[in-house]
Design a protein around this motif. Sequence first.
Motif, PDB file in Angstrom:
ATOM      1  N   PHE A 180     -37.778   3.956  48.034  1.00  0.00           N
ATOM      2  CA  PHE A 180     -38.019   5.095  48.924  1.00  0.00           C
ATOM      3  C   PHE A 180     -36.853   6.079  49.005  1.00  0.00           C
ATOM      4  N   GLY A 181     -35.772   5.793  48.303  1.00  0.00           N
ATOM      5  CA  GLY A 181     -34.684   6.770  48.218  1.00  0.00           C
ATOM      6  C   GLY A 181     -33.927   6.950  49.514  1.00  0.00           C
ATOM      7  N   ASP A 182     -33.591   8.184  49.825  1.00  0.00           N
ATOM      8  CA  ASP A 182     -32.648   8.513  50.887  1.00  0.00           C
ATOM      9  C   ASP A 182     -33.327   8.593  52.259  1.00  0.00           C
ATOM     10  N   ILE A 183     -34.001   7.526  52.657  1.00  0.00           N
ATOM     11  CA  ILE A 183     -34.582   7.474  54.000  1.00  0.00           C
ATOM     12  C   ILE A 183     -33.540   6.949  54.977  1.00  0.00           C
ATOM     13  N   ALA A 184     -33.733   7.228  56.256  1.00  0.00           N
ATOM     14  CA  ALA A 184     -32.856   6.658  57.289  1.00  0.00           C
ATOM     15  C   ALA A 184     -33.197   5.175  57.414  1.00  0.00           C
ATOM     16  N   LEU A 185     -32.233   4.328  57.064  1.00  0.00           N
ATOM     17  CA  LEU A 185     -32.488   2.888  56.938  1.00  0.00           C
ATOM     18  C   LEU A 185     -31.386   2.097  57.630  1.00  0.00           C
ATOM     19  N   ALA A 198     -19.236 -12.657  55.875  1.00  0.00           N
ATOM     20  CA  ALA A 198     -18.744 -11.279  55.779  1.00  0.00           C
ATOM     21  C   ALA A 198     -18.894 -10.710  54.375  1.00  0.00           C
ATOM     22  N   ALA A 199     -18.583 -11.504  53.372  1.00  0.00           N
ATOM     23  CA  ALA A 199     -18.675 -10.994  51.996  1.00  0.00           C
ATOM     24  C   ALA A 199     -20.122 -10.645  51.647  1.00  0.00           C
ATOM     25  N   ARG A 200     -21.050 -11.461  52.113  1.00  0.00           N
ATOM     26  CA  ARG A 200     -22.466 -11.163  51.851  1.00  0.00           C
ATOM     27  C   ARG A 200     -22.903  -9.895  52.575  1.00  0.00           C
ATOM     28  N   LEU A 201     -22.505  -9.747  53.820  1.00  0.00           N
ATOM     29  CA  LEU A 201     -22.860  -8.541  54.567  1.00  0.00           C
ATOM     30  C   LEU A 201     -22.218  -7.300  53.955  1.00  0.00           C
ATOM     31  N   ALA A 202     -21.038  -7.452  53.378  1.00  0.00           N
ATOM     32  CA  ALA A 202     -20.389  -6.321  52.702  1.00  0.00           C
ATOM     33  C   ALA A 202     -21.182  -5.857  51.488  1.00  0.00           C
ATOM     34  N   ARG A 203     -22.013  -6.725  50.936  1.00  0.00           N
ATOM     35  CA  ARG A 203     -22.845  -6.335  49.798  1.00  0.00           C
ATOM     36  C   ARG A 203     -23.923  -5.338  50.211  1.00  0.00           C
ATOM     37  N   LEU A 204     -24.093  -5.116  51.501  1.00  0.00           N
ATOM     38  CA  LEU A 204     -25.025  -4.094  51.980  1.00  0.00           C
ATOM     39  C   LEU A 204     -24.403  -2.697  51.990  1.00  0.00           C
ATOM     40  N   ASP A 205     -23.075  -2.618  51.876  1.00  0.00           N
ATOM     41  CA  ASP A 205     -22.392  -1.330  51.967  1.00  0.00           C
ATOM     42  C   ASP A 205     -22.886  -0.287  50.970  1.00  0.00           C
ATOM     43  N   PRO A 206     -23.154  -0.627  49.709  1.00  0.00           N
ATOM     44  CA  PRO A 206     -23.570   0.403  48.749  1.00  0.00           C
ATOM     45  C   PRO A 206     -24.898   1.078  49.083  1.00  0.00           C
ATOM     46  N   PHE A 207     -25.662   0.499  50.001  1.00  0.00           N
ATOM     47  CA  PHE A 207     -26.983   1.058  50.284  1.00  0.00           C
ATOM     48  C   PHE A 207     -26.962   2.114  51.387  1.00  0.00           C
ATOM     49  N   GLU A 208     -25.765   2.463  51.870  1.00  0.00           N
ATOM     50  CA  GLU A 208     -25.583   3.575  52.827  1.00  0.00           C
ATOM     51  C   GLU A 208     -26.530   3.441  54.031  1.00  0.00           C
ATOM     52  N   LEU A 209     -26.467   2.281  54.662  1.00  0.00           N
ATOM     53  CA  LEU A 209     -27.277   2.046  55.853  1.00  0.00           C
ATOM     54  C   LEU A 209     -26.694   2.780  57.056  1.00  0.00           C
ATOM     55  N   LEU A 210     -27.558   3.115  57.997  1.00  0.00           N
ATOM     56  CA  LEU A 210     -27.079   3.702  59.244  1.00  0.00           C
ATOM     57  C   LEU A 210     -26.204   2.717  60.010  1.00  0.00           C
ATOM     58  N   LEU A 211     -26.585   1.431  59.967  1.00  0.00           N
ATOM     59  CA  LEU A 211     -25.860   0.418  60.732  1.00  0.00           C
ATOM     60  C   LEU A 211     -26.381  -0.976  60.405  1.00  0.00           C
ATOM     61  N   ILE A 212     -25.564  -1.964  60.738  1.00  0.00           N
ATOM     62  CA  ILE A 212     -25.982  -3.373  60.770  1.00  0.00           C
ATOM     63  C   ILE A 212     -25.984  -3.784  62.232  1.00  0.00           C
ATOM     64  N   HIS A 224     -16.908  -9.834  65.619  1.00  0.00           N
ATOM     65  CA  HIS A 224     -17.401  -8.516  65.226  1.00  0.00           C
ATOM     66  C   HIS A 224     -16.252  -7.568  64.908  1.00  0.00           C
ATOM     67  N   VAL A 225     -15.157  -7.693  65.635  1.00  0.00           N
ATOM     68  CA  VAL A 225     -13.971  -6.889  65.311  1.00  0.00           C
ATOM     69  C   VAL A 225     -13.499  -7.204  63.892  1.00  0.00           C
ATOM     70  N   ALA A 226     -13.399  -8.475  63.578  1.00  0.00           N
ATOM     71  CA  ALA A 226     -12.956  -8.880  62.239  1.00  0.00           C
ATOM     72  C   ALA A 226     -13.954  -8.440  61.170  1.00  0.00           C
ATOM     73  N   LEU A 227     -15.241  -8.571  61.461  1.00  0.00           N
ATOM     74  CA  LEU A 227     -16.255  -8.161  60.493  1.00  0.00           C
ATOM     75  C   LEU A 227     -16.211  -6.657  60.259  1.00  0.00           C
ATOM     76  N   ALA A 228     -16.008  -5.883  61.328  1.00  0.00           N
ATOM     77  CA  ALA A 228     -15.962  -4.426  61.197  1.00  0.00           C
ATOM     78  C   ALA A 228     -14.842  -3.982  60.260  1.00  0.00           C
ATOM     79  N   ALA A 229     -13.792  -4.785  60.167  1.00  0.00           N
ATOM     80  CA  ALA A 229     -12.683  -4.453  59.263  1.00  0.00           C
ATOM     81  C   ALA A 229     -13.003  -4.800  57.814  1.00  0.00           C
ATOM     82  N   ARG A 230     -14.077  -5.563  57.595  1.00  0.00           N
ATOM     83  CA  ARG A 230     -14.385  -6.042  56.242  1.00  0.00           C
ATOM     84  C   ARG A 230     -15.640  -5.407  55.658  1.00  0.00           C
ATOM     85  N   VAL A 231     -16.369  -4.661  56.451  1.00  0.00           N
ATOM     86  CA  VAL A 231     -17.537  -3.962  55.927  1.00  0.00           C
ATOM     87  C   VAL A 231     -17.414  -2.474  56.249  1.00  0.00           C
ATOM     88  N   ARG A 232     -18.002  -1.652  55.395  1.00  0.00           N
ATOM     89  CA  ARG A 232     -17.963  -0.209  55.609  1.00  0.00           C
ATOM     90  C   ARG A 232     -19.105   0.269  56.485  1.00  0.00           C
TER      91      ARG A 232
END
Length: 367
Positions: A180-185, A198-212, A224-232
């Motif tokens: 579906f391309g560039d939808i708000a996801l 954390a490493a698995r959740l970081a694999r979601l970064d390339p998909f340009e999600l609005l949020l986790i 969550h503080v530590a995770l926020a430092a490890r994912v974009r």
Amino acid sequence: MKLTGVELRKVRMPLKSPFRTSFGTQLARDLLLLRVVTDEAHGWGECVAMAEPLYSEEYVDGCADVLRRFLIPALFAHGNLTAIDVAPALAAFHGHRMAKAALEMAVLDAELTARGVPLARELGATRDRVPCGVSVGIMDSIDELLAAVGDYLDQGYLRIKLKIEPGWDVAPVRAVRERFGDIALQVDANTAYTLADAARLARLDPFELLLIEQPLAEDDLLGHVALAARVRTPICLDESITSARAAAAAITLGACRVVNIKPGRVGGYLESRRIHDVCAAHGIPAWCGGMLETGIGRAANIALAALPGCVLPGDTSASDRYYDTDITVPFVLDDGHLPVPAGPGLGIGPDAELLDTFTVATEWLPQ
């Protein structure tokens, strides 16, 4: 305003299709509705607790019990009553935010109905319609997921939220983004992960999600503080946000960059407005979450979603997202938006015949 009685009404609403999250699969929604009667008007409230204590420690029958034995008698003893009085009057009773929220909502509806003021105006809404997103449960296959997402996009929803859990995360997100391309996801984990993921959740970064949304346990702010430092991807908190104070702490610690406001989870719409104000003061985007409400709860959520700081589409889907037949006049999607009720109080009430159809039990508690 003098409270003269409260009706507790348990209803069971069949879902159009099974809704699966990391908490399990729902085939129907068991809900507790409240009708408060005062010497000036009556008002409706909806308790969003689930049938079992899976999303939180609260559950429908437990909410009915605490309302019957403690919360409603405390309001009866209060005398002259406004919605602002509800939280202080119930403060001695620890927790039970969903039960308290339902009672406050009903009192608020009655008070505003008597005053002729819409809930949206009382909360400070600045829009007469709100953009709508939809929450898509965990499916049995990628093909089933893609078909569901495609249907919701065809209906006009402006944002797609995918429920995820370990083993159902990267692959479905990739498939939806590629199809579906560039939808708000965005995605919602409902506390299904730990910091070890954390490493698995970081694999979601390339998909340009609005949020986790809420990847870790609700009491794990430091995680969550530590995770926020490890994912974009921005972290959004849901279950962790139980009050304006909790929201301020999470934001200050850096545990989140987005906040989901669910009135039932935080004790009511007045506390929800305070959370909105905290987020706005810190420049944190907010949005209104959903709990598979009937039209009663949906009307109130739409009013909240119309506040200026709720800048992301919420889970305020149309009535037919979950129910073939609602207990109110249905909310119908129009160009991806729903109208903000303009009538006094909630601006909407249940159809008596439909309500009776779905009612399992009723109880009248007089003053």
